[in-house]
Design an enzyme around this catalytic site. Structure first.
Site, short mmCIF file in Angstrom:
data_model
loop_
_atom_site.label_atom_id
_atom_site.label_comp_id
_atom_site.label_asym_id
_atom_site.label_seq_id
_atom_site.Cartn_x
_atom_site.Cartn_y
_atom_site.Cartn_z
NE ARG A 260 -3.68 -2.20 2.65
CZ ARG A 260 -3.44 -3.38 3.24
NH1 ARG A 260 -2.23 -3.61 3.79
NH2 ARG A 260 -4.37 -4.32 3.29
CE LYS A 285 -7.58 -0.61 5.54
NZ LYS A 285 -8.28 -0.54 4.23
CG HIS A 357 -5.41 0.89 -3.23
ND1 HIS A 357 -4.63 0.70 -2.11
CD2 HIS A 357 -6.49 0.08 -3.07
CE1 HIS A 357 -5.22 -0.17 -1.30
NE2 HIS A 357 -6.34 -0.58 -1.87
NE ARG A 360 -3.85 -3.64 -1.40
CZ ARG A 360 -3.21 -4.43 -0.53
NH1 ARG A 360 -1.90 -4.54 -0.60
NH2 ARG A 360 -3.87 -5.12 0.35
CG HIS A 383 -6.68 -8.80 1.43
ND1 HIS A 383 -7.05 -9.15 0.15
CD2 HIS A 383 -6.44 -7.46 1.38
CE1 HIS A 383 -7.03 -8.09 -0.63
NE2 HIS A 383 -6.66 -7.05 0.09
CE1 TYR A 392 -8.22 -6.52 -6.54
CE2 TYR A 392 -8.15 -7.77 -4.50
CZ TYR A 392 -8.01 -6.58 -5.18
OH TYR A 392 -7.65 -5.45 -4.50
#
Length: 412
Positions: A260, A285, A357, A360, A383, A392
């Protein structure tokens, strides 16, 4: 230190005259330590010296008050030199604040300040939110309190009812244009109401009163680029200047690791393990450290940038801004501008989404398209939930076609 920028004795004498004359070498050392270009530092020093002579004529060696500063700025008849003078004086204040009389801060009575401060502490200590997430929830709480004060002046929080909450929710929803902003606004109100009950400001937990808005996370396709487009943009970056070398390393690292924007800005030199070919991503994150693989081309670009282009300053951050004062990127917009500029130079038309992003999303889409296990993609992207990565899967049209059921009555 002034001798590093100026050589003539007469110029040095003029610089050391005036109200700030004794501090000019110290100010020059400040510009040098931050890596300012010589031309930029000389320009700032000349502007500060001009003010120094003006201040000496009006206040001698006494501390410089705001009246002197205002009088000096009034000598400029156009905006550009006045703005330049303000910028120079801000830097002088930062280095030698003792030579200026401090401004008396204007205290604005904010009746919600103690409550919001307590709420911020709750979000940090109890909920564990990061500063950026915390700021969004605090803004939602302030908007709720502003609405309550405007619609029901003088009413205490203890008298808050379900009818008030529903009216506030209806008002917030009327100002939200997308399902995402609506969901966020309602979530912020719900969190604030939960805090009011938790902290004893209201005897009833009114959070369940807040209705849930429909929001289908998987109802849209993620913005993405094909690998050919990403490759073309990277190949279009030259190697002639230090900025080219840095930007090439930035795009390659984003495109091949999926880190990120904030994670890239936080990277330090020690986070690159050259022997194992890995990038250590700290404090992500999801508040978990993770390791991303370092591709050979990306490693070579990083080494090229570090050895040939990275400014020689006292900072352990990997990527640095070349704009004085030289240092790590402070804002996400700085990295986003680099990505957008390089993608556009590569002939890629961008819409509203065009920052880090986007690369990404493009990497995740590419990996899913290559039939990489979904849990492997989730681990690479950091994640916490596999459901986040499932977004995705929708772009892998060829794989989805394979699992489609035959049409009823059609050929088997």
């Amino acid at each position: 230190m002034l001798e590093f920028y100026f050589s003539y004795r007469g110029v040095l004498k003029r610089l050391r005259d005036g109200a700030l004359g004794a501090e000019m070498d110290r100010i020059a050392g400040h510009f040098f330590s931050l890596g300012y270009k010589q031309a930029s530092a000389k320009l700032y020093l000349s502007r500060i010296a001009r003010f120094s002579r003006f201040a000496a004529a009006h206040c001698g060696s006494r501390p410089i008050g705001e009246a002197i500063v205002d009088s000096y700025l009034c000598t400029f008849t156009t905006d550009s030199p006045r703005i330049a003078a303000v910028s120079a004086l801000q830097r002088a204040r930062r280095v030698v604040p003792e030579r200026f009389i401090a401004l008396t801060p204007i205290v604005v009575d904010d009746p919600d300040a103690p409550l919001l401060s307590s709420f911020s502490d709750y979000l940090s200590r109890v909920r564990g939110l990061e500063p950026r997430s915390r700021a969004g929830v605090l803004l939602g709480a302030r908007r709720f309190l502003d609405w309550l004060r405007h619609r029901h002046p003088g009413q205490d929080l203890e008298a808050l009812t379900a009818e008030h909450v529903l009216a506030a929710v209806e008002y917030r929803l009327s100002l939200s244009a997308t399902s995402g902003t609506r969901t966020a606004a309602i979530s912020h109100i719900r969190t604030f109401l939960r805090f009011l009950h938790w902290a004893g400001h209201h005897e009833q937990d009114l959070a369940p009163v807040v209705p849930r808005t429909p929001y289908w996370r998987l109802a849209h396709l993620p913005p993405r680029l094909s690998w050919d487009d990403v490759r073309r943009a990277i190949d279009a970056i030259g190697k002639a200047t230090p900025i080219d070398l840095r930007d090439r390393a930035v795009l390659l690292l984003l495109a091949t690791t999926g880190i990120r924007n904030g994670e890239l800005r936080a990277l330090q030199l020690r986070d690159i393990d050259w022997r194992t070919g890995e990038v250590f991503v700290r404090r992500t994150k999801g508040k978990r450290d993770r390791v991303a693989p370092l591709m050979e081309e990306t490693g070579a670009a990083l080494a090229d940038y570090i050895l040939r282009a990275r400014p020689k300053v006292d900072s352990q951050h990997l990527f640095l801004s070349f704009t004085p004062p030289v240092g790590p990127f402070k804002y996400a917009s700085s990295v986003s501008r680099i990505v957008r500029k390089r993608l556009q130079h590569g002939g890629i038309e961008l819409g509203r989404v065009g920052g880090a992003h986007l690369l990404r999303h493009s990497l995740a889409t590419q990996l899913v398209g290559r039939r990489r296990p979904i849990n492997e993609v989730a681990d690479l992207l950091g994640h916490q939930s596999i459901n986040t990565t499932a977004l995705y899967v929708k772009v892998a049209a060829s794989q989805l076609a394979e699992v489609a059921l035959p049409f009823p009555g059609g050929a088997a």
